[in-house]
Write a protein that holds these residues in place. Structure first.
Motif, short mmCIF file in Angstrom:
data_model
loop_
_atom_site.label_atom_id
_atom_site.label_comp_id
_atom_site.label_asym_id
_atom_site.label_seq_id
_atom_site.Cartn_x
_atom_site.Cartn_y
_atom_site.Cartn_z
N ARG A 3 0.72 -1.27 -0.05
CA ARG A 3 -0.06 0.00 0.13
C ARG A 3 0.78 1.39 0.03
NH1 ARG A 3 -5.31 -2.08 0.88
NH2 ARG A 3 -5.00 -4.13 -0.08
N ASP A 4 2.37 1.06 -0.02
CA ASP A 4 3.06 2.20 -0.04
C ASP A 4 2.92 3.02 -1.34
OD1 ASP A 4 4.44 -0.31 0.96
OD2 ASP A 4 5.52 1.32 2.03
N VAL A 5 2.30 2.20 -2.44
CA VAL A 5 2.28 2.95 -3.75
C VAL A 5 1.46 4.17 -3.66
CG1 VAL A 5 1.71 2.66 -6.10
CG2 VAL A 5 2.84 0.87 -5.17
N ARG A 6 0.25 4.14 -3.11
CA ARG A 6 -0.70 5.29 -2.63
C ARG A 6 -0.01 6.58 -2.41
NH1 ARG A 6 -6.13 5.48 -2.13
NH2 ARG A 6 -6.55 3.19 -2.08
N HIS A 7 0.96 6.42 -1.52
CA HIS A 7 1.82 7.53 -0.97
C HIS A 7 2.73 8.08 -1.89
CE1 HIS A 7 -0.64 6.49 2.46
NE2 HIS A 7 -0.25 5.43 2.62
N THR A 8 3.31 7.12 -2.70
CA THR A 8 4.35 7.39 -3.70
C THR A 8 3.95 8.27 -4.80
OG1 THR A 8 4.92 5.39 -3.00
CG2 THR A 8 6.32 6.42 -4.66
N ILE A 9 2.46 8.00 -5.36
CA ILE A 9 2.21 8.55 -6.62
C ILE A 9 2.18 9.94 -6.59
CG2 ILE A 9 0.09 8.72 -8.01
CD1 ILE A 9 -0.68 5.89 -7.52
N PRO A 10 1.77 10.83 -5.69
CA PRO A 10 1.93 12.23 -5.52
C PRO A 10 3.25 12.63 -5.95
CG PRO A 10 0.28 11.52 -3.82
CD PRO A 10 1.15 10.41 -4.39
N PHE A 11 4.29 12.11 -5.31
CA PHE A 11 5.81 12.35 -5.41
C PHE A 11 6.07 12.20 -6.84
CE2 PHE A 11 6.64 11.73 -0.70
CZ PHE A 11 6.92 12.87 -0.75
N LEU A 12 5.72 11.01 -7.48
CA LEU A 12 6.27 10.51 -8.72
C LEU A 12 5.66 11.49 -9.79
CD1 LEU A 12 7.36 7.93 -10.11
CD2 LEU A 12 4.99 7.20 -10.63
N MET A 13 4.47 12.04 -9.48
CA MET A 13 3.79 12.76 -10.45
C MET A 13 4.35 14.17 -10.46
SD MET A 13 2.16 10.57 -11.65
CE MET A 13 1.51 11.72 -13.49
N GLN A 14 4.80 14.58 -9.38
CA GLN A 14 5.60 16.07 -9.35
C GLN A 14 7.04 15.88 -9.86
OE1 GLN A 14 5.78 17.14 -5.09
NE2 GLN A 14 4.72 19.15 -5.78
N LEU A 15 7.56 14.92 -9.55
CA LEU A 15 8.79 14.62 -10.16
C LEU A 15 8.77 14.50 -11.74
CD1 LEU A 15 11.63 14.21 -8.42
CD2 LEU A 15 11.41 11.81 -9.06
N TRP A 16 7.83 13.65 -12.30
CA TRP A 16 7.68 13.57 -13.40
C TRP A 16 7.38 14.95 -14.40
CZ3 TRP A 16 5.60 8.14 -15.33
CH2 TRP A 16 5.66 7.82 -16.43
N MET A 17 6.57 15.72 -13.51
CA MET A 17 6.12 16.96 -14.30
C MET A 17 7.25 17.76 -14.62
SD MET A 17 3.29 19.54 -13.17
CE MET A 17 4.22 21.13 -12.49
N TYR A 18 8.42 17.72 -13.46
CA TYR A 18 9.38 18.82 -13.65
C TYR A 18 10.44 18.05 -14.86
CZ TYR A 18 7.83 21.49 -9.99
OH TYR A 18 6.91 22.56 -9.43
N ALA A 19 10.25 16.73 -14.82
CA ALA A 19 11.20 16.19 -15.95
C ALA A 19 10.59 16.26 -17.35
CB ALA A 19 11.44 14.49 -15.52
N SER A 20 9.39 16.78 -17.35
CA SER A 20 8.56 17.03 -18.59
C SER A 20 8.74 18.45 -19.12
CB SER A 20 7.16 16.44 -18.69
OG SER A 20 7.36 15.07 -18.15
N PRO A 21 8.87 18.64 -20.42
CA PRO A 21 8.98 20.13 -20.97
C PRO A 21 7.58 20.68 -20.82
CG PRO A 21 9.00 18.64 -22.76
CD PRO A 21 8.91 17.83 -21.54
N ILE A 22 7.12 21.13 -19.69
CA ILE A 22 5.85 21.63 -19.79
C ILE A 22 6.03 23.33 -19.41
CG2 ILE A 22 3.79 21.84 -18.20
CD1 ILE A 22 4.01 18.88 -17.48
N ALA A 23 6.46 23.71 -18.36
CA ALA A 23 6.88 24.94 -18.01
C ALA A 23 8.08 25.68 -18.71
CB ALA A 23 7.14 25.39 -16.66
N TYR A 24 8.69 24.76 -19.52
CA TYR A 24 9.99 25.11 -20.18
C TYR A 24 10.02 24.44 -21.49
CZ TYR A 24 11.80 20.89 -18.04
OH TYR A 24 11.82 19.44 -17.61
N PRO A 25 11.00 25.04 -22.52
CA PRO A 25 11.11 23.99 -23.63
C PRO A 25 12.41 23.29 -23.68
CG PRO A 25 12.16 26.41 -23.89
CD PRO A 25 11.49 26.49 -22.41
#
Lengths: 420, 294
Positions: free
Chosen positions: B204-226
């Protein structure tokens, strides 16, 4: 060889239990326990993974159109068997072959969402149970009518009373029309009238020639509905065969008599004499708490007189547990038996009720010692017993459907020529 | 579990077939195969998929004042914040595009993706009661969770059309490729959530990991920057992120930005497919014990 609906061979299901596998695993637990097992190797071997067989080596066949009741104590593997046959969990070994479309009803209202209206939940729940959209549309009105919540069909079910909720949920399930219906103890919910409606519906389904597997602790329902009975105990098949004899064998083996410890009795009265022990027996003199209609019920009780008494009488009352209604009141004078004067000391009495025709239900026994005008010892709910339907009445519908009727009596029916 | 459904009885090793006429025949026994996806059963249960999606959509904005406006407000507000902070204060370049449009075009697939993951990652546990009580192809549950956020996506997409008219940018023929990138986002979400949801059944750790994962993933994607902001030597590593391909693809298809490196997109597609196949195998291998551990 006739057509089989279900054929099961060597079916087994193993579960792991105990500390080796906690229900909620976390990665940390797993790491800690694997570290532990590295350090304390012995500890691991002694604890070991504990396993148990929820089902072991089951083999049976169910004919098409058979209504099979599955009985057994808690933990016998009844629900596990249904889960395996409904493909919810897979067997550890063995094969089950199923011929026909299966509908399983292990719970009513699976997938119901509190925020959705009754109408929306009917569609959702029916789809979860495996109905097609067109089929649901066709049966929608019948479902709503059966549930009796017409007025509230567009209200979110979170505002429903629990009774309405269950009725709606069962109504959906009742309109599932599979060739093989698998039903767990769903009838244990709802009030008596609703339970009878459910039983009636189940019977209707059984009469349509569908195959039904039905788990219940309600022996009355089993004996009314089923054409054969399977008795499971600790995952093993104990018996599989004719309804009445299998049920009696099971009941005799597991017969749990009520609390016979006189210290727990609720009693009142003047107390010059007290009832000290009560036993319910069948006609063979064995202790028994379940009687088929038409059987003889024997009540034996001991009375301790603490002083000399001039004249006493006894009464036995039967009370229906579900209604709290007193349905029988028997006294020793009924058959011209008088106790007369009694010395200090213990005496034992026996009441025999031959051919008891009380309706299938649960009953409680109230015993009383009377002196003229006063109750000497009045003991409530001293024992409980169950009446189950037998073949004494040839009708197939459950007698317990008639909630206002309490007593059966044989009757002769015929058509007579009309005279003008 | 190996389940065979055939109109005529299939012979089994243990017993000769019993004569039946046209009734479906089902054999339940311990599963031996490695990867066995019953597409027939999935197709048979397609209406359940529809109803589950419908339930999620219906329930999602119940008892809210703004209702389905939330679908638009979430990416819109994020866009406003990004424009204020990254566009105006930090002066992050946006490949010569108006920054709001630049950010919003990326936020569309990203919002879809992050919603799909956060719903789907916990979907099996959230539907434990169904898994415990009814049979249906279990794959439908994460599938439904991945499909549901499409509804929000289409609503938010309308806003993008409005913005494009406002900024005077017309899409070219490239726009026809948009469904492909959307599909790539969907498959990425499905592949990831197959792993996450299956792991979550046991850990059940996964549930708590998902928000982190998504935050990390967002910064690793070119959303706010090119992407051009990433140093050349890190580009290869950076392009392992399949969402990069999706986002760049969206910008190319809709805003006519220079075409993304299709070799990179091919590579991320390959990674995704590998992840998907692995996820399916893992899912299928543990599927039969769901009811026992959930």
């Amino acid at each position: 060889m006739s057509n089989f609906a279900i054929r099961v061979e060597n079916l087994s299901k193993q579960y792991r239990i105990g500390a080796s596998q906690p229900h909620y695993n976390t990665l940390r637990d797993q790491l800690v326990s694997s570290l532990k097992s590295l350090v304390w190797r012995k500890d691991r071997s002694s604890a070991g993974p504990t396993t148990f067989w929820a089902l072991s080596d089951l083999a049976f066949e169910v004919k098409q159109g058979e209504v099979l009741g599955i009985i057994g104590p808690n933990g016998a593997g009844k629900s596990t068997l249904l889960k395996v046959l409904s493909r919810i969990t897979e067997p550890t070994a063995g094969v089950a072959e199923i011929y026909g479309r299966v509908g399983s009803l292990l719970e009513v209202g699976t997938g119901f969402h509190a925020e959705l209206s009754g109408r929306e939940n009917i569609y959702l729940n029916a789809a979860i149970l495996g109905m097609r959209k067109a089929e649901i549309k066709r049966k929608f009105d019948a479902i709503v009518e059966f549930s009796g919540v017409e007025q509230f069909v567009d209200t979110p079910v979170k505002h429903y009373s629990s009774g309405m909720y269950v009725r709606l949920a069962f109504a959906v399930a009742a309109h599932l029309e599979p060739e093989i219906l698998i039903v767990d103890e769903v009838l244990a919910v709802g009030d008596i009238a609703f339970q009878n409606k459910c039983l009636g519906k189940m019977e209707e389904i059984a009469h349509e020639g569908r195959t039904v597997l039905f788990v219940s602790h309600n022996m009355g329902a089993i004996s009314n509905l089923c054409t054969s009975v399977m008795w499971l105990e600790q995952g093993k098949l104990v018996a599989h065969g004719e309804v009445q004899s299998t049920i009696s064998a099971y009941l005799k083996s597991s017969s749990v008599t009520s609390d016979t410890d006189s210290k727990h009795w609720r009693r009142h009265g003047t107390g010059e004499a007290q009832i000290t022990e009560v036993n319910l027996l069948d006609c063979d003199g064995n202790k028994c708490a379940i009687f088929r209609m038409g059987e003889t019920i024997i009540i034996e009780f001991d009375v301790e007189f603490f002083q000399r008494m001039a004249s006493v009488d006894f009464s036995v009352e039967f009370k229906r547990t579900d209604m709290g209604l007193h349905v029988l009141h028997l006294v020793n004078q009924d058959c011209g038996f008088y106790i007369g004067q009694s010395q200090k000391g213990k005496r034992r009495f026996r009441v025999e009720i031959p051919h008891c025709l009380l309706y299938p239900a649960q009953y409680q026994i109230i015993l009383c010692i009377w002196a003229p005008g006063t109750a000497v010892d009045y003991v409530e709910d001293v024992l409980e017993f169950t009446m189950i339907q037998s073949d004494i009445s040839r009708r197939t519908s459950p007698l317990s459907m008639h909630t206002q009727a309490i007593f059966y009596t044989p009757s002769q029916w015929q058509e007579i020529p009309m005279q003008d | 579990m190996l389940v065979k459904v055939s109109a005529s009885p299939a012979p089994t090793s243990s017993a000769p077939p019993v004569s039946t006429t046209g009734r479906p025949h089902l054999v339940i026994q311990p599963r031996k195969g490695f990867l066995h996806i019953d597409f027939g059963a999935l197709w048979q249960y397609r209406e359940l998929l529809y109803f589950l999606v419908w339930r999620e959509v219906k329930v999602r904005y119940k008892q809210t004042i703004l209702g389905s406006a939330w679908a638009i407000l979430q990416p819109l507000f994020t866009m406003v914040i990004f424009t204020a902070i990254f566009g105006n204060f930090a002066r992050i370049p946006s490949d010569d595009l108006p920054y709001p449009l630049f950010a919003y075009t990326a936020l569309l697939p990203w919002t879809y993706f992050s919603q799909a993951i956060s719903r789907s990652g916990t979907s099996l546990v959230d539907n434990a009661n169904m898994i415990n009580k009814v049979y249906f192809p279990r794959l439908i549950i994460p599938l439904a969770a991945v499909v549901t956020p499409f509804v929000d996506f289409f609503l938010a997409f309308l806003v993008l059309l409005g913005m494009m008219i406002w900024f005077g940018i017309a899409p070219g023929w490239n726009a026809l490729a948009l469904p492909l990138f959307l599909l790539l986002a969907c498959v990425t979400a499905l592949a990831t959530s197959l792993w996450l949801s299956t792991l979550n059944v046991k850990y059940r750790d996964v549930r708590h990991t998902i928000p982190f994962l998504m935050q990390l993933w967002m910064y690793a994607s070119p959303i706010a920057y090119p992407v051009s902001l990433i140093p050349e030597k890190w580009r290869l590593l950076y392009s392992f992120n399949p969402m990069m391909g999706v986002i760049e693809g969206f910008r190319w298809a809709l805003l006519g930005k220079q075409s993304p490196d299709f070799r990179v997109i091919a590579m991320s597609t390959a990674i995704i497919l590998a992840l998907l196949v692995g996820g399916l195998i893992y899912f299928k291998c543990t599927e039969q014990t769901f009811a026992d551990v959930i």
